[in-house]
Design a protein around this motif. Sequence first.
Motif, PDB file in Angstrom:
ATOM      1  N   MET A 210      -5.185  -6.616  15.821  1.00 50.22           N
ATOM      2  CA  MET A 210      -4.304  -6.281  14.698  1.00 50.22           C
ATOM      3  C   MET A 210      -4.723  -7.006  13.422  1.00 50.22           C
ATOM      4  SD  MET A 210      -2.219  -4.001  15.479  1.00 50.22           S
ATOM      5  CE  MET A 210      -1.506  -3.167  16.882  1.00 50.22           C
ATOM      6  N   LYS A 211      -5.244  -8.216  13.548  1.00 50.85           N
ATOM      7  CA  LYS A 211      -5.710  -8.926  12.365  1.00 50.85           C
ATOM      8  C   LYS A 211      -6.882  -8.198  11.725  1.00 50.85           C
ATOM      9  CE  LYS A 211      -4.206 -13.563  13.718  1.00 50.85           C
ATOM     10  NZ  LYS A 211      -4.633 -14.949  13.999  1.00 50.85           N
ATOM     11  N   ILE A 212      -7.720  -7.594  12.576  1.00 40.55           N
ATOM     12  CA  ILE A 212      -8.854  -6.832  12.043  1.00 40.55           C
ATOM     13  C   ILE A 212      -8.342  -5.638  11.246  1.00 40.55           C
ATOM     14  CG2 ILE A 212     -10.850  -5.450  12.681  1.00 40.55           C
ATOM     15  CD1 ILE A 212     -11.200  -7.255  15.113  1.00 40.55           C
ATOM     16  N   LEU A 213      -7.319  -4.956  11.765  1.00 37.74           N
ATOM     17  CA  LEU A 213      -6.747  -3.809  11.072  1.00 37.74           C
ATOM     18  C   LEU A 213      -6.131  -4.229   9.733  1.00 37.74           C
ATOM     19  CD1 LEU A 213      -5.888  -0.841  10.965  1.00 37.74           C
ATOM     20  CD2 LEU A 213      -3.819  -1.484  12.255  1.00 37.74           C
ATOM     21  N   SER A 214      -5.412  -5.353   9.740  1.00 40.50           N
ATOM     22  CA  SER A 214      -4.782  -5.826   8.502  1.00 40.50           C
ATOM     23  C   SER A 214      -5.834  -6.151   7.450  1.00 40.50           C
ATOM     24  CB  SER A 214      -3.924  -7.063   8.792  1.00 40.50           C
ATOM     25  OG  SER A 214      -2.877  -6.752   9.699  1.00 40.50           O
ATOM     26  N   ARG A 215      -6.878  -6.857   7.856  1.00 38.00           N
ATOM     27  CA  ARG A 215      -7.936  -7.192   6.895  1.00 38.00           C
ATOM     28  C   ARG A 215      -8.614  -5.927   6.386  1.00 38.00           C
ATOM     29  NH1 ARG A 215      -9.088 -11.526  10.594  1.00 38.00           N
ATOM     30  NH2 ARG A 215     -10.787 -10.288  11.495  1.00 38.00           N
ATOM     31  N   TYR A 216      -8.799  -4.937   7.272  1.00 41.76           N
ATOM     32  CA  TYR A 216      -9.468  -3.693   6.896  1.00 41.76           C
ATOM     33  C   TYR A 216      -8.642  -2.942   5.842  1.00 41.76           C
ATOM     34  CZ  TYR A 216     -11.362   1.035   7.287  1.00 41.76           C
ATOM     35  OH  TYR A 216     -11.904   2.265   7.009  1.00 41.76           O
ATOM     36  N   ILE A 217      -7.334  -2.836   6.064  1.00 40.99           N
ATOM     37  CA  ILE A 217      -6.477  -2.112   5.116  1.00 40.99           C
ATOM     38  C   ILE A 217      -6.402  -2.848   3.785  1.00 40.99           C
ATOM     39  CG2 ILE A 217      -4.104  -1.343   4.681  1.00 40.99           C
ATOM     40  CD1 ILE A 217      -3.875  -0.741   7.666  1.00 40.99           C
ATOM     41  N   ILE A 218      -6.323  -4.182   3.819  1.00 38.71           N
ATOM     42  CA  ILE A 218      -6.272  -4.951   2.566  1.00 38.71           C
ATOM     43  C   ILE A 218      -7.585  -4.805   1.800  1.00 38.71           C
ATOM     44  CG2 ILE A 218      -6.176  -7.290   1.628  1.00 38.71           C
ATOM     45  CD1 ILE A 218      -4.142  -7.979   3.796  1.00 38.71           C
ATOM     46  N   ARG A 219      -8.720  -4.822   2.546  1.00 40.08           N
ATOM     47  CA  ARG A 219     -10.016  -4.644   1.885  1.00 40.08           C
ATOM     48  C   ARG A 219     -10.122  -3.268   1.237  1.00 40.08           C
ATOM     49  NH1 ARG A 219     -12.473  -7.204   6.411  1.00 40.08           N
ATOM     50  NH2 ARG A 219     -13.055  -5.124   7.198  1.00 40.08           N
ATOM     51  N   GLU A 220      -9.459  -2.275   1.828  1.00 42.87           N
ATOM     52  CA  GLU A 220      -9.473  -0.937   1.239  1.00 42.87           C
ATOM     53  C   GLU A 220      -8.738  -0.897  -0.101  1.00 42.87           C
ATOM     54  OE1 GLU A 220     -10.654   2.244   2.129  1.00 42.87           O
ATOM     55  OE2 GLU A 220     -11.980   0.993   3.332  1.00 42.87           O
ATOM     56  N   HIS A 221      -7.800  -1.817  -0.287  1.00 43.03           N
ATOM     57  CA  HIS A 221      -7.023  -1.833  -1.526  1.00 43.03           C
ATOM     58  C   HIS A 221      -7.752  -2.547  -2.663  1.00 43.03           C
ATOM     59  CE1 HIS A 221      -3.693  -0.560   1.013  1.00 43.03           C
ATOM     60  NE2 HIS A 221      -2.950  -0.386  -0.068  1.00 43.03           N
ATOM     61  N   ILE A 222      -8.583  -3.504  -2.363  1.00 42.75           N
ATOM     62  CA  ILE A 222      -9.148  -4.367  -3.413  1.00 42.75           C
ATOM     63  C   ILE A 222     -10.065  -3.621  -4.376  1.00 42.75           C
ATOM     64  CG2 ILE A 222     -10.616  -6.374  -3.829  1.00 42.75           C
ATOM     65  CD1 ILE A 222      -9.413  -7.639  -1.314  1.00 42.75           C
ATOM     66  N   PRO A 223     -11.078  -2.844  -3.912  1.00 44.06           N
ATOM     67  CA  PRO A 223     -11.951  -2.155  -4.885  1.00 44.06           C
ATOM     68  C   PRO A 223     -11.204  -1.199  -5.812  1.00 44.06           C
ATOM     69  CG  PRO A 223     -12.973  -2.204  -2.720  1.00 44.06           C
ATOM     70  CD  PRO A 223     -11.580  -2.663  -2.523  1.00 44.06           C
ATOM     71  N   PRO A 224     -10.342  -0.286  -5.302  1.00 49.50           N
ATOM     72  CA  PRO A 224      -9.623   0.587  -6.245  1.00 49.50           C
ATOM     73  C   PRO A 224      -8.662  -0.177  -7.151  1.00 49.50           C
ATOM     74  CG  PRO A 224      -8.801   0.920  -4.017  1.00 49.50           C
ATOM     75  CD  PRO A 224     -10.023   0.080  -3.897  1.00 49.50           C
ATOM     76  N   PHE A 225      -8.115  -1.295  -6.641  1.00 46.69           N
ATOM     77  CA  PHE A 225      -7.223  -2.109  -7.478  1.00 46.69           C
ATOM     78  C   PHE A 225      -7.983  -2.695  -8.661  1.00 46.69           C
ATOM     79  CE2 PHE A 225      -5.719  -6.424  -8.481  1.00 46.69           C
ATOM     80  CZ  PHE A 225      -4.459  -6.127  -8.987  1.00 46.69           C
TER      81      PHE A 225
END
Length: 486
Positions: free
Chosen positions: A1-16
Amino acid sequence: MKILSRYIIREHIPPFLFALAVLMFIFLMQFMLKYITKIFGKGLSAITIIELVFYNLAWMFALAVPMSVLIATLMSFGRLSGDNEITILKSSGISIYRIIRPALIFGASITVLMIIFNDRILPDFNHRARVMFSNIGQKKATLKLEPGIFFTVGKCSFHVEKIEKTLGKELSERLNILGPEFSSDPTLDRLRQVTIFDNRDPSKIITLIADEGYMVYSKKKKSLLFALFDCEYHELNTVDTEEYRFSHLSRYNFTLSAPEFELENRDDNVRGDREMDVEMMLERVHSFAREKSDEAGKIIKKIDERIDTIPDEAPAAGIDSDSVKLGGIDAMSWREAADKANRRINREYQSLRISTSRIQNSDRMMNSYMVEIHKKFSIPFASIVFILIGAPLGIAARRGSLGIGATLSIIFFLVYWACLILGEDLADRQFLPPVVAMWFPNIVLGLIGGYLTWRTVKETTIIKWDKLARFLWRKKHNQMDEDDNS
C-alpha cells in the motif's frame, strides 16, 4: 500500500508543478499589463523592477497553488482512469476511498505549507510591495526633453527651441569644459535657445536666456544641472517693480532641485489587514473589543446617572402663559430653564451617538480583521476540497489532458472565488459572521466533492460523456444542414 500511495502522489507532482508554472506566468503577464504604465517610463532600474515583481509573486503564488492542485488532480486521475489503472486497482479489491487517500494526504500537506506561507511570508511581501508602489507613485517619470515644449519642475519652467546631437571630438572637448558632473552622460545633447523661468523666490522673478546649454540629472545632488553659455540674466523685483537687474554672462551654472526624479525608499510602519499575520490581527481585534467594551460601559454609566436624577414626582408640563407662575417661578424663568434642559439633553444625545458610532466602527474593524484571519486558513484548505472534486471528475472524464483539467478547474475556481468575494462582502457589511462567510465556499464545494466521490464509489456515471458527444454531434450537423438549405 505504501508503494501505491507513493505512486499516486508522484503522479500529482509533475502536473502540479506544470500547472503552477503556467498559472504564475498568466498572473505575471496580467500584472505587467495592468501596471506597465506605472512601472516603466519612470527611469527605474532593472533591479528595482525585478524586486517589485518578486514581492508581488507572493499573492500570485497564494492564488495559483489551490488551482494547480485541482488541475493536477484532474490530470493525474484522468490519466490513471484513461489507462485503466483505476479499473485494475478496483478489480484488485482496492476501494476508491483508498485510491483517493494519498491525494488527500498530498492536498493536506499543501494546505499546511500554504497556511504557514499565508501567515508568515505573504503579509511581509504584501507590505513591501505596497511601500514600493507608494514610493514609485511619488517618483516622476524620467524627463525626456523635446524641442518647443515647456517643462515645469517645482516652481521653475524651462523651454528649449532646438536639440542637437554632439558627437566625437566635439563632445569630448565640450565635456572637458563642462566638468565631471556632465562627463557621466556620454550622450549629452546641445540645447539651443534655452529659456528658464525661476519663480522659487516670491520676492523676485529670474529669467535666463541662453544661446547654448547642456543639461544632466545628478543623482548625488538630486537636481537638474544646467550649463548655459552666452547667457542673459534678467531679475525683476516683485515688491519694487522699478528695481531690475540685467547681466550678460559667457557661462552660467544653474541648479534646479528635483528629488521627485529619484526613487526614494521611504519606510512605512503602518500595515493594512492583508499585511499582518494572525497574531498582529488578533491583537487589533482585542484592542477594538476593549474599545467597544469601554464605550458600552460609558453609555450604561450615563443612563444610570440620569435615571438616578429623575424625581419621583415630576411637575406638570405645558404651562406657557406669561402671567402664570409655577412654584413661585415666572413663565420666562421657566422657559429659560426648559431651554437649558433641552441643550443638556442634546449634548447627552450627541454623546450617546458618538459612543454608538464608535461601537459600530469597532464591530466593522473586528469583522474585517476576522475575515482576513479566516481567509488565511480557508483558501489553503481549498486544496483538500478541490481534490475531493477533481478525483471523481478525473476518473469520470477518463482523460488526462491539460485542456480538460484547466477548463474544469477554471469553472470550479471561479465558482469558489465568486462565493469567497460574496462572503467577504457580506461579512464586511455584518450580514454574516466572518467564520461562515469565509468557510461557506469550502463547505459548499466540499459537499459537492463528497457527493461526486460517493457517486464514483457507487460506480454511477457522473457526467454522461457519450450523450454529451452525441448531442454536440447532432447540433453540429443540424447547423450544417441549415447552412446548406440557406
